[in-house]
Enzyme design. Sequence first.
Site, PDB file in Angstrom:
ATOM      1  N   ASP A 327      37.881  44.929  32.359  1.00 20.64           N
ATOM      2  CA  ASP A 327      38.294  45.813  33.284  1.00 20.64           C
ATOM      3  C   ASP A 327      37.475  46.911  32.690  1.00 20.64           C
ATOM      4  O   ASP A 327      36.962  47.115  31.485  1.00 20.64           O
ATOM      5  CB  ASP A 327      39.532  46.314  33.124  1.00 20.64           C
ATOM      6  CG  ASP A 327      39.929  47.637  33.780  1.00 20.64           C
ATOM      7  OD1 ASP A 327      39.591  47.614  35.099  1.00 20.64           O
ATOM      8  OD2 ASP A 327      40.567  48.543  33.192  1.00 20.64           O
ATOM      9  N   ASP A 518      43.995  46.856  30.746  1.00 20.79           N
ATOM     10  CA  ASP A 518      44.825  47.981  30.305  1.00 20.79           C
ATOM     11  C   ASP A 518      46.649  47.304  30.581  1.00 20.79           C
ATOM     12  O   ASP A 518      47.223  48.021  30.093  1.00 20.79           O
ATOM     13  CB  ASP A 518      45.169  49.201  30.984  1.00 20.79           C
ATOM     14  CG  ASP A 518      44.886  49.191  32.479  1.00 20.79           C
ATOM     15  OD1 ASP A 518      45.416  48.151  32.976  1.00 20.79           O
ATOM     16  OD2 ASP A 518      44.649  50.282  33.029  1.00 20.79           O
ATOM     17  N   ASP A 522      45.973  45.731  35.782  1.00 25.00           N
ATOM     18  CA  ASP A 522      45.332  44.207  35.439  1.00 25.00           C
ATOM     19  C   ASP A 522      46.263  43.066  35.528  1.00 25.00           C
ATOM     20  O   ASP A 522      45.708  41.991  34.995  1.00 25.00           O
ATOM     21  CB  ASP A 522      44.258  44.477  34.273  1.00 25.00           C
ATOM     22  CG  ASP A 522      43.376  45.452  34.576  1.00 25.00           C
ATOM     23  OD1 ASP A 522      42.585  45.637  35.690  1.00 25.00           O
ATOM     24  OD2 ASP A 522      43.248  46.740  33.810  1.00 25.00           O
TER      25      ASP A 522
END
Length: 627
Positions: A327, A518, A522
Site C-alpha cells: 500500500d 495499514d 487494506d
Amino acid sequence: MSAPAVAPAFRLSALHVRIGLVALGLLCLGLSVVAQWLRPDQADVMSLWAMLGLALAAIPVLIDSLTSLKADGFEATKYYMDQFVALAILACFAIGQYATGTIVAAILIVGQILEEHTTLGVEEAVNSLTRLARVKARRLAASGATEELVDGADLRLGDRVRVLPGDTVPADGRILSGLTTLDQATITGESLPVDAEVGSAVYAGTTNLTGAIEFEVTKTGDDTVIGRVKHIVEEAKTSRAPVMRLIDDYTRYYMPLVLIIAGFVLFFTREVERAIAVIIVAMPCAFVLASPSAMVAALAVASRLGILVKSSRFFEAAQSIDTVVFDKTGTLTTGQLRVVSLHPAEGVTENELLALAAALETHSTHPVARAILGEARRRGVTIDSTLQTQEVAGRGVRGGGLAAGRRTWIAELGVAIPTDVTDTANASSLYVARHGTFAGAILLADAIRAETKATAESLRALGIEEFVMLTGDREVVAREIAAEAGITRFRANCLPEQKLEEVRALKAAGRRVLVIGDGVNDAPALAAGDLGVAMGALGSDVAIKTADVALMGNDLRHLPRFIALSDRTLRIINQNLLWGLGFIGLFVALSAFGLVSPIVAAFLHEFSAFFVIFNSARLLRFDETAE
C-alpha cells in the site's frame, strides 16, 4: 521427554519427585555395591538392592509412558520419548542388568530435566511480555490531591494515573496533563523514543523517560496492546507449522522401525545389551525438538523486534514469498502531510504566510491543519489562537478577514491568484488570502519513508524481485513515489475491492504474495494474500485482528528482517533434522557393532538433544547479527 508443567508450582513439585526418585534409585544401587563388598557371599541381597534402585528410577518414566497413551498432538510426541526409555529399562530388568538400567534411567531423566529447563530458558524471552503487565500504578484519588500505589491489574476504566520518569506505564490510556518522552521499544522494537503530550495515547509496558504525566485509563489487562500481544504470542507458541506436523506424522512409524532394527541386532549378535543401546540412541528427541525449539526462539526474536507473528506457520509461509504488494499511504509513505515549500506573495515573508495559515487552522483537526501547525511550531512562529473561524467542508476555512483553502474556492471569494502560482502534480496546495488579497500558497505532500528504498533493496537481496504498489492516489503521485521507492509496477486510483482483485490475479498467476498495508482499508487485500502484514499496528485493533503478521512500529525495515528471520529459522530446523538424523544413524551403527554400551548410549542421546537445543538458541542473536 518429561511432562510439561501446567503451572510453576506443579513443575517444581514434579521436578522434586523425579529428582528424589532418581536419587533414591542411585542410593539403592550404591547400597548394592556396598553389600557386594561387605557380604560377597550374599548375592541375593546385592541383587535385591539393585532391583529396588532400578524400580525407583523407572517409576517416573513408566508413569509418563502410560500418560502418552492418553495424550495427543505434540504432548503425545513429548511423552513418546519415555516409551523408548521404558523399553530399555524393562529390557534391563528382564535380563537382570539392574545396575545398567538404573544408571541409564538416571542419565536420561536428569538429561530430560536439563532439556526442559534449557527450553524454558529459550521461552523466557517470549514470557517476558507477561512481566511487563505486572507493574505498580500511582492511582490518583478523585480530587487528584493524593495517590495510592496499586497493582496495574487493579486499575479500572476511567482511573486517573500518575506516571513519573522511570516508571513503566501500567495500562493503555490518554494523557490528561504533562509532557514527556516514552520508550516504546518493548512493543514496537524501535529504539528511538517518542514525544507525548496532552491527548497522546500511552500504552502499557512502555517506559516513561523524562517528564511526569497524568493519564486516564482507557484499557486494562488483556484489552491493552501488550495484553493482546501476549495472548497472540502464547497462541503462536502452541500453533503447529507444517514442518512440525510432518514430523509428528512420521513419528508414529518410527518406534516399529527401531524395534525391527533392535530385533535384527539381537538376532544376529545374541547380545541384549547391544539391542538396548540401539533403542536408547534411537530415541528421536532431536527430531521432536528440531522445530519447536527453533520456532520458540524465532517468536522471541520477533517479539523483541516489535513483530507480532500470530502463528508459527507464518514463518514457513514467509520463506516461499516471491512478490510483495505495498500500500502507499502509511506504508511506503508516513501517511502524514508535511509542508514542503512556501510561496508567499510579494511583500509577505514565509513566516508571515505561515502565521496567517496557522491562525486559521488552530482549531481544526484536518491533516492539513496538523501539518501547518507543526511547521509553524518548528519554526517558532507566533500563532494567534483567538481568531474566530468558520470551516467550509471540502473547501477551506475563513475568519477575521483571512481565508485559506482550495484554489477554486479562494478564486470564488474574489481573490486574484497570480498565473505563475499553479498546483503541482505531487503536492497539495493551500492558498491563503488576507482581506481579499492573495497572500501566498503553501505546498504540502505525504513524505516517503526514509527507509523505503533501503527496504526494497534488502528484499531484493533476499531473493524477492516482484514489487507492486497499489494506491487510491492519483497516477502522477503514484508514479513519483514508486520511482523514488524503486518499484517499477504500480496501480493508481485503486478502491479496496480493486486491490483485492489485483492480489487475487497475482495469486492466480502462480505468485506467492505478501501484502503489506495499514490494516484498515487494506483489510480485504491483507486477508487475500498468502501472507498479510499490517504496518504500524500499535494501538490498532483492526490491524492486529486482520493481519497474519503485525509490525507494531513504523519502521518498514522490519519487513525484510522478518523474512530474513523466517529464512534463518527454516534453515536452523533443517540443520537440526539433518544433524539429528546423522547422530542417530551413527550412534545406532556404533551400538549395533558393540562399540557403545547402554550407559554410553544414554550420554550420546543427550548430546544430540542438547546439540539441537543450542543450535536453535543461536536464533536469539538474530537481531544482533541481522544488520
